[in-house]
Design a protein around this motif. Structure first.
Motif, PDB file in Angstrom:
ATOM      1  N   LEU A 161       0.835  -1.303  -0.035  1.00 11.95           N
ATOM      2  CA  LEU A 161       0.069  -0.088   0.102  1.00 11.95           C
ATOM      3  C   LEU A 161       0.970   1.130   0.151  1.00 11.95           C
ATOM      4  N   ARG A 162       2.022   1.181   0.712  1.00  9.80           N
ATOM      5  CA  ARG A 162       2.817   2.416   0.751  1.00  9.80           C
ATOM      6  C   ARG A 162       3.486   2.433  -0.586  1.00  9.80           C
ATOM      7  N   ASP A 163       3.596   1.516  -1.306  1.00  8.99           N
ATOM      8  CA  ASP A 163       4.409   1.706  -2.747  1.00  8.99           C
ATOM      9  C   ASP A 163       3.242   2.227  -3.759  1.00  8.99           C
ATOM     10  N   GLY A 164       1.970   2.350  -3.290  1.00  9.56           N
ATOM     11  CA  GLY A 164       0.922   2.888  -4.188  1.00  9.56           C
ATOM     12  C   GLY A 164       0.331   1.718  -4.944  1.00  9.56           C
ATOM     13  N   VAL A 165       0.447   0.485  -4.524  1.00  9.29           N
ATOM     14  CA  VAL A 165      -0.451  -0.711  -5.241  1.00  9.29           C
ATOM     15  C   VAL A 165      -1.881  -0.335  -4.878  1.00  9.29           C
ATOM     16  N   VAL A 166      -2.712  -0.444  -5.730  1.00  6.70           N
ATOM     17  CA  VAL A 166      -4.137  -0.263  -5.736  1.00  6.70           C
ATOM     18  C   VAL A 166      -5.023  -1.483  -5.791  1.00  6.70           C
ATOM     19  N   ILE A 167      -5.818  -1.717  -4.653  1.00 14.32           N
ATOM     20  CA  ILE A 167      -6.679  -2.720  -4.498  1.00 14.32           C
ATOM     21  C   ILE A 167      -8.162  -2.497  -4.360  1.00 14.32           C
ATOM     22  N   ASP A 168      -8.881  -2.823  -5.418  1.00 12.26           N
ATOM     23  CA  ASP A 168     -10.325  -2.606  -5.525  1.00 12.26           C
ATOM     24  C   ASP A 168     -11.030  -3.424  -4.243  1.00 12.26           C
ATOM     25  N   THR A 169     -10.893  -4.727  -4.617  1.00 10.39           N
ATOM     26  CA  THR A 169     -11.533  -5.795  -3.763  1.00 10.39           C
ATOM     27  C   THR A 169     -10.695  -7.092  -3.822  1.00 10.39           C
ATOM     28  N   VAL A 170     -10.454  -7.607  -2.437  1.00  8.84           N
ATOM     29  CA  VAL A 170      -9.742  -8.870  -2.630  1.00  8.84           C
ATOM     30  C   VAL A 170     -10.854 -10.060  -2.321  1.00  8.84           C
ATOM     31  N   VAL A 171     -10.643 -11.191  -3.123  1.00  9.62           N
ATOM     32  CA  VAL A 171     -11.757 -12.279  -2.912  1.00  9.62           C
ATOM     33  C   VAL A 171     -10.941 -13.225  -1.772  1.00  9.62           C
ATOM     34  N   ALA A 172     -11.550 -13.737  -0.751  1.00  9.06           N
ATOM     35  CA  ALA A 172     -11.199 -14.702   0.408  1.00  9.06           C
ATOM     36  C   ALA A 172     -11.408 -16.103  -0.017  1.00  9.06           C
ATOM     37  N   HIS A 173     -10.817 -17.004   0.109  1.00  6.77           N
ATOM     38  CA  HIS A 173     -11.065 -18.346   0.203  1.00  6.77           C
ATOM     39  C   HIS A 173     -10.253 -19.229   1.116  1.00  6.77           C
ATOM     40  N   GLY A 174     -10.875 -20.241   1.525  1.00  2.23           N
ATOM     41  CA  GLY A 174     -10.503 -21.155   2.453  1.00  2.23           C
ATOM     42  C   GLY A 174     -11.536 -21.531   3.653  1.00  2.23           C
ATOM     43  N   GLY A 175     -11.146 -22.825   4.362  1.00  3.46           N
ATOM     44  CA  GLY A 175     -12.127 -23.142   5.155  1.00  3.46           C
ATOM     45  C   GLY A 175     -12.725 -22.237   6.309  1.00  3.46           C
ATOM     46  N   LEU A 176     -11.905 -21.091   6.783  1.00  3.47           N
ATOM     47  CA  LEU A 176     -12.287 -20.381   7.848  1.00  3.47           C
ATOM     48  C   LEU A 176     -13.537 -19.591   7.295  1.00  3.47           C
ATOM     49  N   PHE A 177     -13.811 -19.409   6.030  1.00  4.53           N
ATOM     50  CA  PHE A 177     -15.042 -18.698   5.525  1.00  4.53           C
ATOM     51  C   PHE A 177     -16.066 -19.307   5.358  1.00  4.53           C
ATOM     52  N   ARG A 178     -16.277 -20.803   5.850  1.00  3.75           N
ATOM     53  CA  ARG A 178     -17.448 -21.406   5.939  1.00  3.75           C
ATOM     54  C   ARG A 178     -18.515 -21.072   6.895  1.00  3.75           C
ATOM     55  N   THR A 179     -17.933 -20.241   8.047  1.00  2.00           N
ATOM     56  CA  THR A 179     -18.877 -19.598   8.957  1.00  2.00           C
ATOM     57  C   THR A 179     -19.206 -18.052   8.221  1.00  2.00           C
ATOM     58  N   GLU A 180     -20.558 -18.125   7.890  1.00  2.00           N
ATOM     59  CA  GLU A 180     -20.761 -16.833   6.924  1.00  2.00           C
ATOM     60  C   GLU A 180     -20.322 -15.562   7.605  1.00  2.00           C
ATOM     61  N   GLY A 181     -19.753 -14.648   7.182  1.00  2.00           N
ATOM     62  CA  GLY A 181     -19.708 -13.131   7.496  1.00  2.00           C
ATOM     63  C   GLY A 181     -18.617 -12.831   8.429  1.00  2.00           C
ATOM     64  N   VAL A 182     -18.113 -13.739   9.124  1.00  5.19           N
ATOM     65  CA  VAL A 182     -17.124 -13.589  10.492  1.00  5.19           C
ATOM     66  C   VAL A 182     -15.855 -13.048  10.186  1.00  5.19           C
ATOM     67  N   ALA A 183     -14.914 -14.185   9.461  1.00  2.87           N
ATOM     68  CA  ALA A 183     -13.745 -14.187   9.108  1.00  2.87           C
ATOM     69  C   ALA A 183     -13.610 -13.046   7.966  1.00  2.87           C
ATOM     70  N   GLN A 184     -14.605 -12.982   7.116  1.00  2.83           N
ATOM     71  CA  GLN A 184     -14.656 -12.059   6.067  1.00  2.83           C
ATOM     72  C   GLN A 184     -14.601 -10.622   6.584  1.00  2.83           C
ATOM     73  N   ARG A 185     -15.395 -10.248   7.519  1.00 10.07           N
ATOM     74  CA  ARG A 185     -15.849  -9.038   8.097  1.00 10.07           C
ATOM     75  C   ARG A 185     -14.269  -8.660   9.036  1.00 10.07           C
ATOM     76  N   LEU A 186     -13.746  -9.521   9.539  1.00  7.09           N
ATOM     77  CA  LEU A 186     -12.638  -9.080  10.240  1.00  7.09           C
ATOM     78  C   LEU A 186     -11.049  -9.203   9.563  1.00  7.09           C
ATOM     79  N   LEU A 187     -11.278  -9.918   8.077  1.00  8.38           N
ATOM     80  CA  LEU A 187     -10.300  -9.553   7.245  1.00  8.38           C
ATOM     81  C   LEU A 187     -10.437  -8.437   6.598  1.00  8.38           C
ATOM     82  N   ALA A 188     -11.706  -7.843   6.369  1.00  8.54           N
ATOM     83  CA  ALA A 188     -11.737  -6.622   5.854  1.00  8.54           C
ATOM     84  C   ALA A 188     -11.278  -5.489   6.672  1.00  8.54           C
ATOM     85  N   ALA A 189     -11.196  -5.655   8.079  1.00 12.35           N
ATOM     86  CA  ALA A 189     -10.804  -4.593   8.807  1.00 12.35           C
ATOM     87  C   ALA A 189      -9.077  -4.676   9.125  1.00 12.35           C
ATOM     88  N   ALA A 190      -8.905  -5.802   8.698  1.00  8.90           N
ATOM     89  CA  ALA A 190      -7.436  -5.870   8.665  1.00  8.90           C
ATOM     90  C   ALA A 190      -6.729  -5.419   7.719  1.00  8.90           C
TER      91      ALA A 190
END
Length: 546
Positions: free
Chosen positions: A422-451
């Motif tokens: 981010l300090r180098d100016g790389v632009v990120i519009d949206t990231v798509v997450a995958h893995g078993g941690l995201f089977r519980t809807e909305g939780v890890a996704q919300r906290l990853l967005a914060a991170a």
């Protein structure tokens, strides 16, 4: 009824085509069958794990084949239970596995030393010298770093090395007899020139000179697998390979294979994140972010790898050795407590309870810090790791705060690495997450967005990950159409797929920022724990010997 020939396999045109993907992940071997609509039909799996042997992380290759057969058998059972067509309908298949590491073979194709995985951090000297020589980051886990370190250490096996490959490349060679590798996986062995989609010619020449100066006389080009982009034919399944995968005979010889890929490339494919300014985050035993670039960066950073998509386009990769494995250990402990208390729960239920509780925790996790370093973590400069839990305030120790800290801890090192981009100016519009941690809807996704401070999307089937991704690459091979991988995924696979996007919650972002500030400062405690416990073990061993 008439039949048609595809490769050397005769197909019944009335049977819908299917595509088989095999992925050898860090903790699980998965077999995913995708149907004619490219969506997962069924999945089979088998658990396996790495071992620390003589100070190095490894897997036993005999267990690989046992596990692959078990996963394929599990898939056959799942298909039979659904009344779905069996593996006889497979039109193309592919193999994916953990990237990087070191598999070295002699002239008789015999393994010279046990497989050295991406998790090993014993290549510091080699990686530093190669990075300086080539003017780009060569991480500790890259295959060329492992080879050069073995040369520097004077390991006896080096004189016998005739080929080096990755885990996916090894399996593909056993199935087809061909020593090839998808460009994405190859980019984790040695730098790729994104213009030619092949190993960087100048970098090869420089590295050959360096190796020769240390008495290693072979050319890297002769040792490394040939590089292929997505869509290129990479051989066919021979009879011995079919028997290795499935002794039942369901898979006939002659099935075409796509180029074998690493888990990063198949993760990008499974999340439709192969075009510039798209990105994805994969969460498993390790955790990594892949951001597709429109050009290669001018500045090298030790926290960032430059790899490629399966089509050969440049990607900035932030790879952390330690992801959700320690979180799984905590869940196992909570399950044991539940059994002792007379209220047992399976793993998915226990994960769901913990993740939902995390949303009730304080935004900064109440000052609790969780470090999930089961091994070294190069992103934060750790050669070794010790799982650690500490807190600033005794009154903050609640289950909800602990749960949030344990989830935050999965993302800590990744956040620090992403800040470099981010300090180098790389632009990120949206990231798509995958893995078993995201089977519980909305939780890890919300906290990853914060991170990360960016919107995070999750698609249906997010937990299938790379096994489905390599099945899609097999389907792309079978399509044999004159269009890009991006167009194929957009038009054929994800045209009607909904992406559930969560934007960062301002309160979560502020809380995570406070957590990360403490987390970064607390790395001193983590380093002290590593040193202190190492000294304690050494003292104990001396006492036992005395």
């Amino acid at each position: 009824m008439t039949t048609q020939t595809h490769g050397s396999v005769r197909r019944d045109p009335a049977t819908p085509p299917a595509y088989l993907g095999i992925e050898l992940g860090s903790t699980r071997i998965k077999a995913c069958l995708a149907g004619a609509d490219h969506q997962p039909v069924a999945v089979g799996s088998h658990d396996w794990s790495s071992r620390l042997v003589d100070g190095r992380w490894t897997y036993v290759l005999d267990e690989l084949w046992d596990g692959m057969r078990a996963a394929v058998a599990d898939l056959r059972g799942a298909l039979a239970a659904q009344g779905a067509p069996g593996l006889e309908s497979v039109r193309a298949l592919g193999v994916s596995a953990m990237m990087h590491g070191y598999l070295a073979f002699d002239e008789h194709d015999e393994l010279l030393v046990p497989f050295r995985t991406w998790r090993n951090t014993s290549t510091g000297v080699a990686a530093a010298e190669l990075s300086e020589l080539l003017g780009r980051n060569i991480p500790l886990r890259w295959s060329v770093a492992h080879l050069y370190q073995a040369v520097l250490d004077g390991e006896p096996h080096v004189a016998q090395v005739r080929s080096v490959t990755t885990l996916a490349g090894y399996v593909h060679r056993q199935l087809t007899g061909r020593g090839v590798l998808g460009v994405g996986d190859a980019s984790g062995m040695f730098p790729i020139d994104s213009r030619t989609h092949d190993y960087d010619h100048d970098a090869l020449a420089r590295t050959d000179e360096l190796l020769a100066a240390h008495g290693f006389g072979r050319k890297l080009r002769d040792l490394l697998p040939a590089v292929q982009v997505a869509g290129a034919p990479a051989g066919t399944l021979h009879a011995a390979g079919a028997a290795l995968m499935d002794p039942s005979g369901s898979l006939p010889a002659g099935i075409p294979l796509c180029p074998p890929e690493g888990d990063a490339g198949t993760g990008m494919t499974a999340t439709c994140a192969v075009a510039p300014r798209t990105g994805n985050v994969s969460v498993g035993t390790s955790i990594f972010a892949m951001l597709v670039l429109d050009r290669e960066p001018e500045t090298a950073h030790p926290e960032v790898d430059i790899v490629t998509t399966p089509a050969g386009d440049p990607v900035a990769m932030v790879h952390c050795n330690n992801g959700a494995a320690e979180l799984e250990n905590w869940v196992a402990v909570f399950r044991e407590f539940g059994v002792a208390a007379g209220c047992s729960a399976d793993a998915d239920t226990a994960f769901g309870v913990l993740l939902r509780a995390a949303l009730d925790g304080a935004p900064d996790a109440g000052g609790i810090l969780a470090y999930h370093y089961l091994s070294g973590e190069p992103v934060v400069g750790l050669d070794d790791g010790r799982p650690l839990l500490t807190r600033a305030d005794a009154g903050s120790l609640t289950f909800a705060n602990l749960a949030r800290s344990l989830v935050y801890g999965v993302f800590g090192a990744l956040s620090l690495g992403m800040q470099v981009l981010l300090r180098d100016g790389v632009v990120i519009d949206t990231v798509v997450a995958h893995g078993g941690l995201f089977r519980t809807e909305g939780v890890a996704q919300r906290l990853l967005a914060a991170a990360l401070g960016v919107p995070v999307g999750v698609r249906a089937g997010a937990s299938e990950g790379g096994a489905w991704g390599i099945a899609l690459l097999a389907a792309y091979l079978d399509a044999a159409v004159d269009r890009s991988l991006t167009e194929f995924l957009d038009c054929e696979v994800f045209a009607t797929s909904e992406l559930e996007v969560v934007t960062p919650d301002p309160a979560d972002v502020r809380g995570y920022s406070q957590f990360l500030e403490r987390y970064s400062a607390g790395l001193t405690v983590e380093r002290t724990a590593v040193d202190a416990l190492d000294r304690a073990v050494a003292v104990s061993e001396r006492q036992v010997q005395a």
